[in-house]
Design a protein around this motif. Structure first.
Motif, PDB file in Angstrom:
ATOM      1  N   ARG A 202     -69.289  33.577 -60.777  1.00  0.00           N
ATOM      2  CA  ARG A 202     -68.908  31.947 -61.027  1.00  0.00           C
ATOM      3  C   ARG A 202     -69.908  30.919 -60.712  1.00  0.00           C
ATOM      4  NH1 ARG A 202     -62.534  31.769 -58.942  1.00  0.00           N
ATOM      5  NH2 ARG A 202     -63.699  31.412 -57.271  1.00  0.00           N
ATOM      6  N   SER A 203     -69.900  30.026 -61.441  1.00  0.00           N
ATOM      7  CA  SER A 203     -70.745  28.955 -61.287  1.00  0.00           C
ATOM      8  C   SER A 203     -69.804  27.686 -61.372  1.00  0.00           C
ATOM      9  CB  SER A 203     -72.006  28.783 -62.047  1.00  0.00           C
ATOM     10  OG  SER A 203     -71.560  28.561 -63.557  1.00  0.00           O
ATOM     11  N   PRO A 223     -61.296   6.713 -53.195  1.00  0.00           N
ATOM     12  CA  PRO A 223     -62.620   7.389 -53.019  1.00  0.00           C
ATOM     13  C   PRO A 223     -63.405   7.691 -53.976  1.00  0.00           C
ATOM     14  CG  PRO A 223     -60.843   8.924 -53.161  1.00  0.00           C
ATOM     15  CD  PRO A 223     -60.155   7.678 -53.393  1.00  0.00           C
ATOM     16  N   HIS A 224     -64.622   7.340 -53.891  1.00  0.00           N
ATOM     17  CA  HIS A 224     -65.674   7.872 -54.729  1.00  0.00           C
ATOM     18  C   HIS A 224     -66.984   8.361 -54.113  1.00  0.00           C
ATOM     19  CE1 HIS A 224     -63.527   4.690 -56.888  1.00  0.00           C
ATOM     20  NE2 HIS A 224     -64.278   5.033 -57.955  1.00  0.00           N
ATOM     21  N   LEU A 225     -67.311   9.507 -54.813  1.00  0.00           N
ATOM     22  CA  LEU A 225     -68.841  10.061 -54.492  1.00  0.00           C
ATOM     23  C   LEU A 225     -69.905   9.745 -55.008  1.00  0.00           C
ATOM     24  CD1 LEU A 225     -67.519  14.024 -54.512  1.00  0.00           C
ATOM     25  CD2 LEU A 225     -67.668  12.380 -52.415  1.00  0.00           C
ATOM     26  N   LEU A 226     -71.061   9.702 -54.495  1.00  0.00           N
ATOM     27  CA  LEU A 226     -72.212   9.069 -54.934  1.00  0.00           C
ATOM     28  C   LEU A 226     -73.251  10.089 -54.635  1.00  0.00           C
ATOM     29  CD1 LEU A 226     -73.755   6.271 -52.839  1.00  0.00           C
ATOM     30  CD2 LEU A 226     -71.822   7.615 -52.058  1.00  0.00           C
ATOM     31  N   ASN A 227     -74.521   9.996 -54.943  1.00  0.00           N
ATOM     32  CA  ASN A 227     -75.712  10.601 -54.807  1.00  0.00           C
ATOM     33  C   ASN A 227     -75.573  11.934 -55.614  1.00  0.00           C
ATOM     34  OD1 ASN A 227     -78.441  11.591 -54.112  1.00  0.00           O
ATOM     35  ND2 ASN A 227     -77.923  10.715 -51.869  1.00  0.00           N
ATOM     36  N   PHE A 228     -75.609  12.133 -56.747  1.00  0.00           N
ATOM     37  CA  PHE A 228     -75.675  13.366 -57.479  1.00  0.00           C
ATOM     38  C   PHE A 228     -77.013  13.821 -57.959  1.00  0.00           C
ATOM     39  CE2 PHE A 228     -71.018  12.628 -57.334  1.00  0.00           C
ATOM     40  CZ  PHE A 228     -70.473  13.875 -57.452  1.00  0.00           C
ATOM     41  N   GLU A 229     -77.984  13.169 -57.051  1.00  0.00           N
ATOM     42  CA  GLU A 229     -79.527  13.347 -57.635  1.00  0.00           C
ATOM     43  C   GLU A 229     -79.933  14.748 -57.608  1.00  0.00           C
ATOM     44  OE1 GLU A 229     -81.556  10.555 -55.167  1.00  0.00           O
ATOM     45  OE2 GLU A 229     -80.349   8.904 -55.677  1.00  0.00           O
ATOM     46  N   LYS A 230     -79.281  15.443 -56.599  1.00  0.00           N
ATOM     47  CA  LYS A 230     -79.453  17.154 -56.382  1.00  0.00           C
ATOM     48  C   LYS A 230     -78.529  18.166 -57.096  1.00  0.00           C
ATOM     49  CE  LYS A 230     -83.063  16.185 -53.904  1.00  0.00           C
ATOM     50  NZ  LYS A 230     -84.640  16.110 -54.401  1.00  0.00           N
ATOM     51  N   ALA A 231     -77.563  17.554 -57.958  1.00  0.00           N
ATOM     52  CA  ALA A 231     -76.558  18.280 -58.520  1.00  0.00           C
ATOM     53  C   ALA A 231     -77.168  19.248 -59.452  1.00  0.00           C
ATOM     54  CB  ALA A 231     -75.891  17.324 -59.398  1.00  0.00           C
ATOM     55  N   VAL A 232     -76.488  20.443 -59.208  1.00  0.00           N
ATOM     56  CA  VAL A 232     -77.102  21.718 -59.893  1.00  0.00           C
ATOM     57  C   VAL A 232     -75.943  22.722 -60.155  1.00  0.00           C
ATOM     58  CG1 VAL A 232     -77.202  23.296 -57.572  1.00  0.00           C
ATOM     59  CG2 VAL A 232     -78.697  23.763 -59.408  1.00  0.00           C
ATOM     60  N   LEU A 233     -75.992  23.629 -61.163  1.00  0.00           N
ATOM     61  CA  LEU A 233     -74.958  24.586 -61.511  1.00  0.00           C
ATOM     62  C   LEU A 233     -75.196  25.734 -60.613  1.00  0.00           C
ATOM     63  CD1 LEU A 233     -75.119  24.296 -65.301  1.00  0.00           C
ATOM     64  CD2 LEU A 233     -73.371  23.254 -64.030  1.00  0.00           C
ATOM     65  N   ASP A 234     -74.242  26.332 -59.773  1.00  0.00           N
ATOM     66  CA  ASP A 234     -74.617  27.125 -58.879  1.00  0.00           C
ATOM     67  C   ASP A 234     -73.210  27.767 -58.241  1.00  0.00           C
ATOM     68  OD1 ASP A 234     -75.690  29.015 -57.129  1.00  0.00           O
ATOM     69  OD2 ASP A 234     -77.194  27.534 -56.353  1.00  0.00           O
ATOM     70  N   THR A 235     -73.228  28.668 -57.578  1.00  0.00           N
ATOM     71  CA  THR A 235     -72.148  29.396 -56.956  1.00  0.00           C
ATOM     72  C   THR A 235     -71.287  28.216 -55.948  1.00  0.00           C
ATOM     73  OG1 THR A 235     -71.325  30.706 -55.231  1.00  0.00           O
ATOM     74  CG2 THR A 235     -73.512  30.154 -55.044  1.00  0.00           C
ATOM     75  N   PRO A 236     -69.821  28.087 -56.066  1.00  0.00           N
ATOM     76  CA  PRO A 236     -69.233  26.924 -55.269  1.00  0.00           C
ATOM     77  C   PRO A 236     -69.741  27.067 -53.981  1.00  0.00           C
ATOM     78  CG  PRO A 236     -67.672  28.670 -56.181  1.00  0.00           C
ATOM     79  CD  PRO A 236     -69.192  28.818 -56.915  1.00  0.00           C
ATOM     80  N   VAL A 237     -70.385  28.281 -53.479  1.00  0.00           N
ATOM     81  CA  VAL A 237     -70.387  28.501 -51.884  1.00  0.00           C
ATOM     82  C   VAL A 237     -71.687  27.590 -51.504  1.00  0.00           C
ATOM     83  CG1 VAL A 237     -71.558  30.038 -50.504  1.00  0.00           C
ATOM     84  CG2 VAL A 237     -69.540  30.940 -51.909  1.00  0.00           C
ATOM     85  N   LEU A 262     -60.653  24.513 -45.479  1.00  0.00           N
ATOM     86  CA  LEU A 262     -61.133  25.475 -46.521  1.00  0.00           C
ATOM     87  C   LEU A 262     -59.774  25.702 -47.493  1.00  0.00           C
ATOM     88  CD1 LEU A 262     -63.396  27.398 -47.852  1.00  0.00           C
ATOM     89  CD2 LEU A 262     -62.211  29.191 -46.190  1.00  0.00           C
ATOM     90  N   SER A 263     -58.743  25.624 -46.733  1.00  0.00           N
ATOM     91  CA  SER A 263     -57.291  25.818 -47.396  1.00  0.00           C
ATOM     92  C   SER A 263     -57.054  24.567 -48.350  1.00  0.00           C
ATOM     93  CB  SER A 263     -56.069  25.800 -46.694  1.00  0.00           C
ATOM     94  OG  SER A 263     -56.271  27.094 -45.626  1.00  0.00           O
ATOM     95  N   LEU A 264     -57.734  23.136 -47.870  1.00  0.00           N
ATOM     96  CA  LEU A 264     -57.557  22.255 -48.636  1.00  0.00           C
ATOM     97  C   LEU A 264     -58.252  22.320 -50.211  1.00  0.00           C
ATOM     98  CD1 LEU A 264     -57.742  19.095 -46.473  1.00  0.00           C
ATOM     99  CD2 LEU A 264     -55.807  19.960 -47.691  1.00  0.00           C
ATOM    100  N   TYR A 265     -59.596  23.166 -49.998  1.00  0.00           N
ATOM    101  CA  TYR A 265     -60.443  23.483 -51.022  1.00  0.00           C
ATOM    102  C   TYR A 265     -59.761  24.554 -51.892  1.00  0.00           C
ATOM    103  CZ  TYR A 265     -64.261  25.164 -53.576  1.00  0.00           C
ATOM    104  OH  TYR A 265     -65.102  25.669 -54.756  1.00  0.00           O
ATOM    105  N   GLN A 266     -59.024  25.449 -51.381  1.00  0.00           N
ATOM    106  CA  GLN A 266     -58.673  26.462 -52.051  1.00  0.00           C
ATOM    107  C   GLN A 266     -57.442  26.450 -52.719  1.00  0.00           C
ATOM    108  OE1 GLN A 266     -60.175  30.847 -50.888  1.00  0.00           O
ATOM    109  NE2 GLN A 266     -59.249  30.011 -49.085  1.00  0.00           N
ATOM    110  N   ARG A 267     -56.670  25.019 -52.553  1.00  0.00           N
ATOM    111  CA  ARG A 267     -55.577  24.671 -53.343  1.00  0.00           C
ATOM    112  C   ARG A 267     -56.263  24.542 -54.794  1.00  0.00           C
ATOM    113  NH1 ARG A 267     -52.531  19.880 -50.368  1.00  0.00           N
ATOM    114  NH2 ARG A 267     -54.057  18.797 -50.804  1.00  0.00           N
ATOM    115  N   HIS A 268     -57.398  24.174 -55.083  1.00  0.00           N
ATOM    116  CA  HIS A 268     -58.201  23.943 -56.375  1.00  0.00           C
ATOM    117  C   HIS A 268     -58.797  25.053 -56.896  1.00  0.00           C
ATOM    118  CE1 HIS A 268     -57.203  19.709 -55.587  1.00  0.00           C
ATOM    119  NE2 HIS A 268     -57.664  19.581 -54.558  1.00  0.00           N
ATOM    120  N   PRO A 270     -59.383  28.933 -55.484  1.00  0.00           N
ATOM    121  CA  PRO A 270     -59.566  30.014 -54.525  1.00  0.00           C
ATOM    122  C   PRO A 270     -60.544  30.820 -54.495  1.00  0.00           C
ATOM    123  CG  PRO A 270     -57.247  29.888 -55.703  1.00  0.00           C
ATOM    124  CD  PRO A 270     -58.150  28.955 -56.558  1.00  0.00           C
ATOM    125  N   LEU A 271     -61.472  31.268 -53.235  1.00  0.00           N
ATOM    126  CA  LEU A 271     -62.409  31.967 -53.284  1.00  0.00           C
ATOM    127  C   LEU A 271     -62.341  33.535 -53.721  1.00  0.00           C
ATOM    128  CD1 LEU A 271     -64.551  30.385 -50.502  1.00  0.00           C
ATOM    129  CD2 LEU A 271     -64.765  29.930 -52.806  1.00  0.00           C
TER     130      LEU A 271
END
Length: 347
Positions: A202-203, A223-237, A262-268, A270-271
């Motif tokens: 998965r990517s 809340p807002h995220l910034l600095n996606f200059e290094k964004a890439v398609l890759d494994t969620p890991v 990690l549980s907060l993340y896996q609500r969206h 699951p690994l």
């Protein structure tokens, strides 16, 4: 009105936005531009033309798929979202004052937002043995090369007639570091075998450079995220490894806190089991310790011996915390009790 020499330097860039600043302030890596039209943030980067195009595509694509918690980009009066000037690339954003959301830590908000982005961009890739083989071999060779470098440094230190405090500290932990590296390689092999067995991969869109500093809040507290200059398609890991390697240094860190995040993340999202093996592999490889050695070897005059030793010991302590967290990641969840009150007449 008179402008400082700094303001004049940015004049040709800001002109493309029809901005005529009254004042420009340095705030970290961003220029705070104050003008009659309002306050803005101007970011200077080393992105080349191709990287800048991908960066703006990422920002627009996230908005298209329904993720709006990103710091937006302002277009120039010509419709461009970045400005090439000299050998640098610039882009303009609204100015957010920062702050924190009441009742939530920055880590909680970041892991939630990354979970949302990963969920929205999750894609089951057509399984390709060649891609998995290449990823495995590249990382394994890189890690083994790093181990050889560290072994050479250990040998050089042992030959010294008088070892420095840093070298003594390093040698006292050297065999433990090598065991951590071997454990990480075994987990990487687990991931590799599982990918071939399950024939899946998965990517997601990874932020690529997660940091507490890359979370800002709007004037409305969103809340807002910034600095996606290094964004890439890759494994969620990829994002998770960066996140947890930094989070483990927090004063309130425990393996239970790591499990909760990690549980907060896996609500969206699951690994998968093999992704858990890959996460454990990434975060348990002692690269932060090896980086301390690199710093000592190449910038020995920059810090005192005490500072070098403190940095290394701090990272050794963090790696111990990571080891405990890795055990928790790989522990199967307890079985859920059967609900004896469930009506099963329809079965």
């Amino acid at each position: 009105m008179s402008y400082s020499s700094e303001t004049v330097n940015y004049g040709p860039i800001l002109f493309q936005y029809d901005l005529y600043p009254e004042k420009i302030e340095e705030v970290g890596k961003v220029k705070k531009v104050i003008s009659r039209r309002g306050t803005f943030a101007l970011k200077e980067t080393s992105l080349n033309e191709e990287e800048a195009s991908w960066f703006t595509h990422v920002i627009h694509r996230l908005s298209e798929i329904g993720y709006h918690q990103i710091v937006p980009l302002y277009p120039t009066k010509y419709g461009d979202y970045t400005v090439q000037y000299g050998n640098r690339t610039y882009y303009l954003m609204p100015w957010f004052a920062g702050g924190d959301r009441f009742g939530l830590t920055r880590e909680e908000v970041i892991i939630e937002e990354i979970g949302k982005i990963h969920f929205l961009t999750l894609k089951e890739q057509d399984f390709s043995p060649e891609v998995v083989d290449h990823s495995f071999q590249y990382l394994m060779q890189r890690w083994e090369s790093r181990q050889l470098e560290m072994e050479r440094f250990a040998e050089e230190s042992e030959r010294m007639p008088y070892m420095s405090p840093f070298e003594l500290t390093y040698l006292s932990h050297f065999h433990h570091m090598m065991r951590m590296a071997e454990d990480a390689k075994r987990r990487l092999k687990d991931w590799y075998d599982a990918c071939h067995s399950e024939k899946r991969y998965r990517s997601v869109l990874c932020h690529g450079k997660l940091s507490r500093n890359h979370l800002l809040y709007s004037h409305h507290g969103e809340p807002h995220l910034l600095n996606f200059e290094k964004a890439v398609l890759d494994t969620p890991v990829r994002d998770l490894a960066v996140f947890f390697r930094k989070a483990v240094h927090l004063s309130n860190w425990t393996k239970e806190e790591g499990g909760r995040l990690l549980s907060l993340y896996q609500r969206h999202i699951p690994l998968l089991d093999e992704e858990k093996s890959l996460l454990v592999s990434y975060i348990s490889y002692p690269e932060p310790l090896f980086h301390s050695v690199d710093l000592y070897r190449h910038q020995r005059e920059r810090y005192s011996q005490i500072e070098f030793v403190h940095r290394l010991e701090k990272r050794i302590s963090a790696m111990r915390h990571i080891r405990d967290f890795c055990d928790l990641i790989l522990t199967p969840p307890p079985p859920q009790p059967l609900d004896t009150n469930t009506n099963t007449d329809h079965i």
